[in-house]
Design a protein around this motif. Structure first.
Motif, PDB file in Angstrom:
ATOM      1  N   VAL A 187       0.742  -1.267  -0.264  1.00  0.00           N
ATOM      2  CA  VAL A 187       0.104  -0.513  -0.315  1.00  0.00           C
ATOM      3  C   VAL A 187       0.618   1.070  -0.339  1.00  0.00           C
ATOM      4  O   VAL A 187      -0.207   2.362  -0.456  1.00  0.00           O
ATOM      5  CB  VAL A 187      -1.201   0.419   1.558  1.00  0.00           C
ATOM      6  CG1 VAL A 187      -1.778  -1.001   0.746  1.00  0.00           C
ATOM      7  CG2 VAL A 187      -0.255   0.239   2.554  1.00  0.00           C
ATOM      8  N   LEU A 188       1.943   1.366   0.637  1.00  0.00           N
ATOM      9  CA  LEU A 188       2.961   2.245   0.199  1.00  0.00           C
ATOM     10  C   LEU A 188       2.561   2.872  -1.139  1.00  0.00           C
ATOM     11  O   LEU A 188       3.386   2.854  -2.046  1.00  0.00           O
ATOM     12  CB  LEU A 188       4.565   2.669   0.793  1.00  0.00           C
ATOM     13  CG  LEU A 188       4.488   2.059   2.380  1.00  0.00           C
ATOM     14  CD1 LEU A 188       5.829   2.058   2.860  1.00  0.00           C
ATOM     15  CD2 LEU A 188       3.996   3.007   3.439  1.00  0.00           C
ATOM     16  N   PRO A 189       2.355   4.440  -1.264  1.00  0.00           N
ATOM     17  CA  PRO A 189       2.788   4.682  -2.357  1.00  0.00           C
ATOM     18  C   PRO A 189       3.772   5.207  -2.335  1.00  0.00           C
ATOM     19  O   PRO A 189       5.301   5.078  -2.047  1.00  0.00           O
ATOM     20  CB  PRO A 189       1.910   5.998  -2.655  1.00  0.00           C
ATOM     21  CG  PRO A 189       1.615   6.198  -0.790  1.00  0.00           C
ATOM     22  CD  PRO A 189       1.507   4.872  -0.528  1.00  0.00           C
ATOM     23  N   GLU A 190       4.075   6.046  -3.825  1.00  0.00           N
ATOM     24  CA  GLU A 190       5.350   6.273  -4.826  1.00  0.00           C
ATOM     25  C   GLU A 190       5.573   7.651  -4.575  1.00  0.00           C
ATOM     26  O   GLU A 190       4.643   7.894  -3.208  1.00  0.00           O
ATOM     27  CB  GLU A 190       5.136   6.167  -6.367  1.00  0.00           C
ATOM     28  CG  GLU A 190       5.498   4.326  -6.375  1.00  0.00           C
ATOM     29  CD  GLU A 190       5.960   4.286  -7.794  1.00  0.00           C
ATOM     30  OE1 GLU A 190       5.804   5.334  -8.871  1.00  0.00           O
ATOM     31  OE2 GLU A 190       6.691   3.392  -8.261  1.00  0.00           O
ATOM     32  N   GLY A 191       6.912   8.480  -3.878  1.00  0.00           N
ATOM     33  CA  GLY A 191       7.170   9.246  -3.224  1.00  0.00           C
ATOM     34  C   GLY A 191       7.515   9.622  -2.037  1.00  0.00           C
ATOM     35  O   GLY A 191       7.935   8.513  -1.495  1.00  0.00           O
ATOM     36  N   GLN A 192       7.147  10.430  -1.402  1.00  0.00           N
ATOM     37  CA  GLN A 192       7.753  10.628  -0.011  1.00  0.00           C
ATOM     38  C   GLN A 192       6.975  10.649   0.932  1.00  0.00           C
ATOM     39  O   GLN A 192       5.818  11.186   0.937  1.00  0.00           O
ATOM     40  CB  GLN A 192       8.535  11.970  -0.108  1.00  0.00           C
ATOM     41  CG  GLN A 192       8.680  12.489   1.632  1.00  0.00           C
ATOM     42  CD  GLN A 192      10.326  11.695   1.758  1.00  0.00           C
ATOM     43  OE1 GLN A 192      11.371  11.451   1.087  1.00  0.00           O
ATOM     44  NE2 GLN A 192      10.184  10.159   2.662  1.00  0.00           N
ATOM     45  N   ASN A 193       7.025   9.197   1.377  1.00  0.00           N
ATOM     46  CA  ASN A 193       6.041   9.071   2.535  1.00  0.00           C
ATOM     47  C   ASN A 193       6.473   9.572   4.322  1.00  0.00           C
ATOM     48  O   ASN A 193       7.514   9.258   4.356  1.00  0.00           O
ATOM     49  CB  ASN A 193       5.799   7.329   2.855  1.00  0.00           C
ATOM     50  CG  ASN A 193       5.156   7.166   1.375  1.00  0.00           C
ATOM     51  OD1 ASN A 193       4.231   7.034   1.059  1.00  0.00           O
ATOM     52  ND2 ASN A 193       5.532   5.394   0.536  1.00  0.00           N
ATOM     53  N   ILE A 194       5.881   9.977   4.763  1.00  0.00           N
ATOM     54  CA  ILE A 194       6.223   9.827   6.335  1.00  0.00           C
ATOM     55  C   ILE A 194       5.280   9.409   7.038  1.00  0.00           C
ATOM     56  O   ILE A 194       3.834   9.203   6.864  1.00  0.00           O
ATOM     57  CB  ILE A 194       6.114  11.863   6.765  1.00  0.00           C
ATOM     58  CG1 ILE A 194       6.833  12.213   5.311  1.00  0.00           C
ATOM     59  CG2 ILE A 194       5.992  11.815   8.634  1.00  0.00           C
ATOM     60  CD1 ILE A 194       6.334  13.544   6.257  1.00  0.00           C
ATOM     61  N   ILE A 195       5.295   8.576   8.110  1.00  0.00           N
ATOM     62  CA  ILE A 195       5.301   7.377   8.478  1.00  0.00           C
ATOM     63  C   ILE A 195       5.652   7.687   9.934  1.00  0.00           C
ATOM     64  O   ILE A 195       6.666   7.791  10.843  1.00  0.00           O
ATOM     65  CB  ILE A 195       5.887   5.595   8.506  1.00  0.00           C
ATOM     66  CG1 ILE A 195       6.085   5.445   6.785  1.00  0.00           C
ATOM     67  CG2 ILE A 195       5.242   4.707   8.907  1.00  0.00           C
ATOM     68  CD1 ILE A 195       6.530   4.330   6.180  1.00  0.00           C
ATOM     69  N   ALA A 196       4.414   7.936  10.520  1.00  0.00           N
ATOM     70  CA  ALA A 196       4.327   8.502  12.397  1.00  0.00           C
ATOM     71  C   ALA A 196       4.358   6.613  13.206  1.00  0.00           C
ATOM     72  O   ALA A 196       3.040   5.991  12.623  1.00  0.00           O
ATOM     73  CB  ALA A 196       3.507   9.043  12.987  1.00  0.00           C
ATOM     74  N   VAL A 197       5.013   6.027  14.094  1.00  0.00           N
ATOM     75  CA  VAL A 197       4.461   4.873  14.295  1.00  0.00           C
ATOM     76  C   VAL A 197       4.516   5.419  15.968  1.00  0.00           C
ATOM     77  O   VAL A 197       5.744   6.693  16.864  1.00  0.00           O
ATOM     78  CB  VAL A 197       6.567   4.415  14.527  1.00  0.00           C
ATOM     79  CG1 VAL A 197       6.305   3.909  12.804  1.00  0.00           C
ATOM     80  CG2 VAL A 197       7.608   4.746  14.600  1.00  0.00           C
ATOM     81  N   MET A 198       4.151   4.632  16.991  1.00  0.00           N
ATOM     82  CA  MET A 198       3.830   4.473  17.889  1.00  0.00           C
ATOM     83  C   MET A 198       5.518   3.727  19.045  1.00  0.00           C
ATOM     84  O   MET A 198       5.498   2.972  17.847  1.00  0.00           O
ATOM     85  CB  MET A 198       2.899   4.068  18.619  1.00  0.00           C
ATOM     86  CG  MET A 198       2.213   5.472  18.598  1.00  0.00           C
ATOM     87  SD  MET A 198       1.895   7.059  19.575  1.00  0.00           S
ATOM     88  CE  MET A 198       2.325   6.424  21.448  1.00  0.00           C
ATOM     89  N   GLY A 199       5.459   3.795  20.412  1.00  0.00           N
ATOM     90  CA  GLY A 199       5.784   2.487  20.594  1.00  0.00           C
ATOM     91  C   GLY A 199       5.682   1.765  21.496  1.00  0.00           C
ATOM     92  O   GLY A 199       4.182   0.584  20.764  1.00  0.00           O
ATOM     93  N   GLY A 200       5.856   0.781  22.340  1.00  0.00           N
ATOM     94  CA  GLY A 200       5.347  -0.454  22.955  1.00  0.00           C
ATOM     95  C   GLY A 200       6.739  -1.585  22.679  1.00  0.00           C
ATOM     96  O   GLY A 200       7.083  -1.609  21.664  1.00  0.00           O
ATOM     97  N   THR A 201       6.598  -2.481  23.589  1.00  0.00           N
ATOM     98  CA  THR A 201       6.621  -4.117  23.474  1.00  0.00           C
ATOM     99  C   THR A 201       6.150  -4.805  21.717  1.00  0.00           C
ATOM    100  O   THR A 201       7.124  -5.342  21.327  1.00  0.00           O
ATOM    101  CB  THR A 201       6.591  -5.444  24.019  1.00  0.00           C
ATOM    102  OG1 THR A 201       5.300  -6.133  24.771  1.00  0.00           O
ATOM    103  CG2 THR A 201       7.155  -4.696  25.650  1.00  0.00           C
TER     104      THR A 201
END
Ligand code: F6P
Length: 258
Positions: free
Chosen positions: A53-67
Motif C-alpha cells: 500500500v505504500l505510495p510512490e514519492g515521499q511517505n511520512i510514517i508516524a509510529v508509536m512505541g511499545g513492546t
C-alpha cells in the motif's frame, strides 16, 4: 489440511473486519501471549501490507512505541525503491516508556531495517509546564511536529488501560479515575471504555486521534488473548481505514463474545 486452515483464517479475517466495519484484518495463527514468534509474524504481515500500500514519492510514517512495535520493527525489510522514500517519525512525544520501546527507538529501527530515514522528537517526561511550553517552541521540535502533522501512514499498537497506566507510572489519582471511568484500552495516549468512548487523554505533543482520522493508511498491530477486550474497545471507534493486524487468540475471543 493446510488449505482448510488458510480458508479458515481468511474467514476469521473477513468476519473480524465486518465486525469492526474496518478496511481489513490480517490474522496470524496462534497467541502472542504464549508464543513470542507470533510477534514476528505480525512483522511479516505488516511488511507485506506496507510493500503493497505504500505510495510512490515521499511517505511520512508516524509510529508509536511499545513492546509489540519494538519486535515488529525488527522484522521489517527493505521498502525503499527508486521512486519510494520513507521517513519514520515518532507519533507522540515522551509518553513514559522504557528507552528500547519508545517511539523514537521504534522509528529508528524501522528506518534502519527498511532503508529509510528517521527523525527523533526529544521531549523529556518530567517537565514543568513552563519548560515544556518553551521547549516545544524550539525550531528543531517544531520541524519534527510539522512532519508528524503531514504523516500519510500511522502504525500503532493497542494496550490494556490499567496495565499501560501502571507501566507509565501514572499517579494513584489517575489510576483511580481510570478505574472509575471503566477504561479498558489505551492507544496513542488515549484511554477508552468498553464502548470505545475516550475517557482520558494524556496531554502530549504530536499526533492526535483526530489527525489519525484523516491519515490514509493506518495500521493497528496488537494480539494475544489478554488484549482481546482492549482491542475490541479501541477498534469500535477506530478510523475506518484502519487495517488490524492481530492473532487467532484475540480474534477468536472477540468473535466468540459477539
Ligand atoms: O506506549 C505506547 C503504546 O503504543 C501504547 O499506546 C500502547 O497501549 C502500548 O504501547 C502497547 O504496548 P505493548 O505492545 O507493549 O503491549
Amino acid at each position: 489440511e493446510v488449505m482448510d486452515q488458510m480458508l479458515g483464517m481468511q474467514q476469521i479475517e473477513k468476519e473480524l473486519a465486518e465486525h469492526f466495519g474496518i478496511a481489513k484484518c490480517l490474522v496470524a495463527a496462534g497467541d502472542c501471549d504464549v508464543q513470542p514468534k507470533v510477534l514476528n509474524e505480525f512483522g511479516e504481515l505488516l511488511q507485506n501490507s506496507l510493500a503493497t500500500v505504500l505510495p510512490e514519492g515521499q511517505n511520512i510514517i508516524a509510529v508509536m512505541g511499545g513492546t509489540t512495535m519494538a519486535v515488529v520493527a525488527e522484522s521489517l525489510e527493505p521498502l525503499e525503491t527508486a521512486q519510494r522514500h520513507n521517513l519514520f517519525v515518532p507519533a507522540r512525544g515522551g509518553i513514559g516508556e522504557a528507552v528500547t520501546v519508545q517511539a523514537n527507538s521504534v522509528s529508528a529501527v524501522m528506518a534502519a531495517k527498511t532503508g529509510g530515514q528517521h527523525r527523533a522528537l526529544y521531549v523529556p517526561e518530567q517537565l514543568s509546564d513552563e519548560t515544556y511550553r518553551t521547549l516545544i517552541q524550539e525550531p528543531m521540535i517544531q520541524e519534527v511536529l510539522e512532519l508528524i502533522g503531514k504523516a500519510n501512514v500511522v502504525i500503532h499498537s493497542i494496550g490494556r488501560a490499567l496495565h499501560m497506566a501502571g507501566r507509565r507510572k501514572m499517579s494513584a489519582e489517575e489510576l483511580a479515575m481510570l478505574k472509575q471511568k471503566k477504561a479498558v484500552a489505551e492507544s496513542f495516549g488515549y484511554f477508552f471504555d468498553q464502548e470505545g468512548n475516550i475517557v482520558y487523554k494524556v496531554p502530549r505533543i504530536g499526533l492526535t486521534l483526530s489527525n489519525v482520522q484523516k491519515v490514509p493508511h493506518v495500521f493497528a498491530v496488537a494480539g494475544g488473548k489478554s488484549k482481546a477486550k482492549a482491542i475490541e474497545a479501541y477498534m469500535k471507534s477506530a478510523p475506518k481505514q484502519t487495517w488490524l493486524i492481530t492473532d487467532e487468540a484475540a480474534a477468536n475471543s472477540i468473535l466468540a463474545a459477539n
